[in-house]
Design a protein around this motif. Structure first.
Motif, PDB file in Angstrom:
ATOM      1  N   MET A   1     -37.115  38.550  30.757  1.00 23.99           N
ATOM      2  CA  MET A   1     -36.603  37.898  31.937  1.00 23.99           C
ATOM      3  C   MET A   1     -36.427  36.394  31.720  1.00 23.99           C
ATOM      4  O   MET A   1     -35.475  35.815  32.205  1.00 23.99           O
ATOM      5  N   LEU A   2     -37.324  35.757  30.984  1.00 26.83           N
ATOM      6  CA  LEU A   2     -37.231  34.321  30.753  1.00 26.83           C
ATOM      7  C   LEU A   2     -36.613  33.958  29.408  1.00 26.83           C
ATOM      8  O   LEU A   2     -36.414  32.780  29.121  1.00 26.83           O
ATOM      9  N   LYS A   3     -36.316  34.950  28.593  1.00 30.86           N
ATOM     10  CA  LYS A   3     -35.783  34.685  27.252  1.00 30.86           C
ATOM     11  C   LYS A   3     -34.542  33.809  27.322  1.00 30.86           C
ATOM     12  O   LYS A   3     -33.602  34.073  28.069  1.00 30.86           O
ATOM     13  N   GLY A   4     -34.571  32.704  26.556  1.00 28.97           N
ATOM     14  CA  GLY A   4     -33.432  31.802  26.488  1.00 28.97           C
ATOM     15  C   GLY A   4     -33.333  30.804  27.630  1.00 28.97           C
ATOM     16  O   GLY A   4     -32.439  29.969  27.643  1.00 28.97           O
ATOM     17  N   LYS A   5     -34.238  30.879  28.595  1.00 30.14           N
ATOM     18  CA  LYS A   5     -34.208  29.936  29.716  1.00 30.14           C
ATOM     19  C   LYS A   5     -34.707  28.571  29.258  1.00 30.14           C
ATOM     20  O   LYS A   5     -35.535  28.451  28.367  1.00 30.14           O
ATOM     21  N   ASN A   6     -34.185  27.531  29.864  1.00 30.52           N
ATOM     22  CA  ASN A   6     -34.605  26.160  29.576  1.00 30.52           C
ATOM     23  C   ASN A   6     -35.626  25.737  30.626  1.00 30.52           C
ATOM     24  O   ASN A   6     -35.350  25.797  31.815  1.00 30.52           O
ATOM     25  N   VAL A   7     -36.810  25.322  30.166  1.00 35.12           N
ATOM     26  CA  VAL A   7     -37.897  24.950  31.057  1.00 35.12           C
ATOM     27  C   VAL A   7     -38.341  23.529  30.732  1.00 35.12           C
ATOM     28  O   VAL A   7     -38.566  23.198  29.572  1.00 35.12           O
ATOM     29  N   ILE A   8     -38.467  22.702  31.759  1.00 34.83           N
ATOM     30  CA  ILE A   8     -39.028  21.366  31.596  1.00 34.83           C
ATOM     31  C   ILE A   8     -40.391  21.379  32.269  1.00 34.83           C
ATOM     32  O   ILE A   8     -40.500  21.688  33.449  1.00 34.83           O
ATOM     33  N   LEU A   9     -41.436  21.063  31.499  1.00 32.45           N
ATOM     34  CA  LEU A   9     -42.774  20.947  32.061  1.00 32.45           C
ATOM     35  C   LEU A   9     -43.052  19.473  32.322  1.00 32.45           C
ATOM     36  O   LEU A   9     -43.086  18.676  31.393  1.00 32.45           O
ATOM     37  N   GLY A  10     -43.235  19.116  33.559  1.00 34.49           N
ATOM     38  CA  GLY A  10     -43.572  17.748  33.916  1.00 34.49           C
ATOM     39  C   GLY A  10     -45.082  17.614  34.013  1.00 34.49           C
ATOM     40  O   GLY A  10     -45.712  18.320  34.783  1.00 34.49           O
ATOM     41  N   VAL A  11     -45.656  16.744  33.205  1.00 34.94           N
ATOM     42  CA  VAL A  11     -47.107  16.578  33.163  1.00 34.94           C
ATOM     43  C   VAL A  11     -47.462  15.211  33.735  1.00 34.94           C
ATOM     44  O   VAL A  11     -46.985  14.189  33.245  1.00 34.94           O
ATOM     45  N   THR A  12     -48.293  15.217  34.774  1.00 28.69           N
ATOM     46  CA  THR A  12     -48.709  13.978  35.414  1.00 28.69           C
ATOM     47  C   THR A  12     -50.189  13.737  35.150  1.00 28.69           C
ATOM     48  O   THR A  12     -50.854  14.554  34.529  1.00 28.69           O
ATOM     49  N   GLY A  13     -50.697  12.632  35.620  1.00 26.11           N
ATOM     50  CA  GLY A  13     -52.088  12.266  35.396  1.00 26.11           C
ATOM     51  C   GLY A  13     -53.032  12.971  36.330  1.00 26.11           C
ATOM     52  O   GLY A  13     -53.637  12.345  37.188  1.00 26.11           O
ATOM     53  N   SER A  14     -53.160  14.273  36.197  1.00 23.76           N
ATOM     54  CA  SER A  14     -54.104  15.036  37.005  1.00 23.76           C
ATOM     55  C   SER A  14     -54.866  15.998  36.102  1.00 23.76           C
ATOM     56  O   SER A  14     -54.498  16.224  34.952  1.00 23.76           O
ATOM     57  N   ILE A  15     -55.890  16.587  36.637  1.00 26.51           N
ATOM     58  CA  ILE A  15     -56.717  17.506  35.870  1.00 26.51           C
ATOM     59  C   ILE A  15     -55.920  18.735  35.417  1.00 26.51           C
ATOM     60  O   ILE A  15     -56.248  19.376  34.418  1.00 26.51           O
ATOM     61  N   ALA A  16     -54.830  19.057  36.109  1.00 27.45           N
ATOM     62  CA  ALA A  16     -53.990  20.195  35.731  1.00 27.45           C
ATOM     63  C   ALA A  16     -53.318  19.992  34.380  1.00 27.45           C
ATOM     64  O   ALA A  16     -52.863  20.952  33.766  1.00 27.45           O
TER      65      ALA A  16
END
Length: 75
Positions: free
Chosen positions: A1-16
């Motif tokens: 289902m996600l194969k070939g999809k473009n994903v941007i992970l935004g990482v902020t200054g949190s414990i996550a």
């Protein structure tokens, strides 16, 4: 289902930020194209080298990546 999809992970200054490397790895296993955008504060929680070892593309700013992306989760 996600194969070939473009994903941007935004990482902020949190414990996550600690959990986002696992998500990046999981997305790569699903054959997604993953980009990582980190804020300066995010680098206080997790080192950018973590994502480089996962062979992700890393950038310090958003730019116009959103126009080329299917999914943009933020932590």
């Amino acid at each position: 289902m996600l194969k070939g999809k473009n994903v941007i992970l935004g990482v902020t200054g949190s414990i996550a930020a600690y959990k986002i490397a696992g998500l990046a790895s999981m997305l790569k296993k699903l054959n997604c194209n993953v980009d990582v955008i980190m804020t300066k504060n995010a680098q206080n929680f997790i080192n950018p080298i973590t994502f480089e070892t996962l062979k992700e593309r890393i950038t310090a700013g958003c730019g116009k990546l959103g126009r080329f992306c299917h999914i943009v989760p933020m932590s």
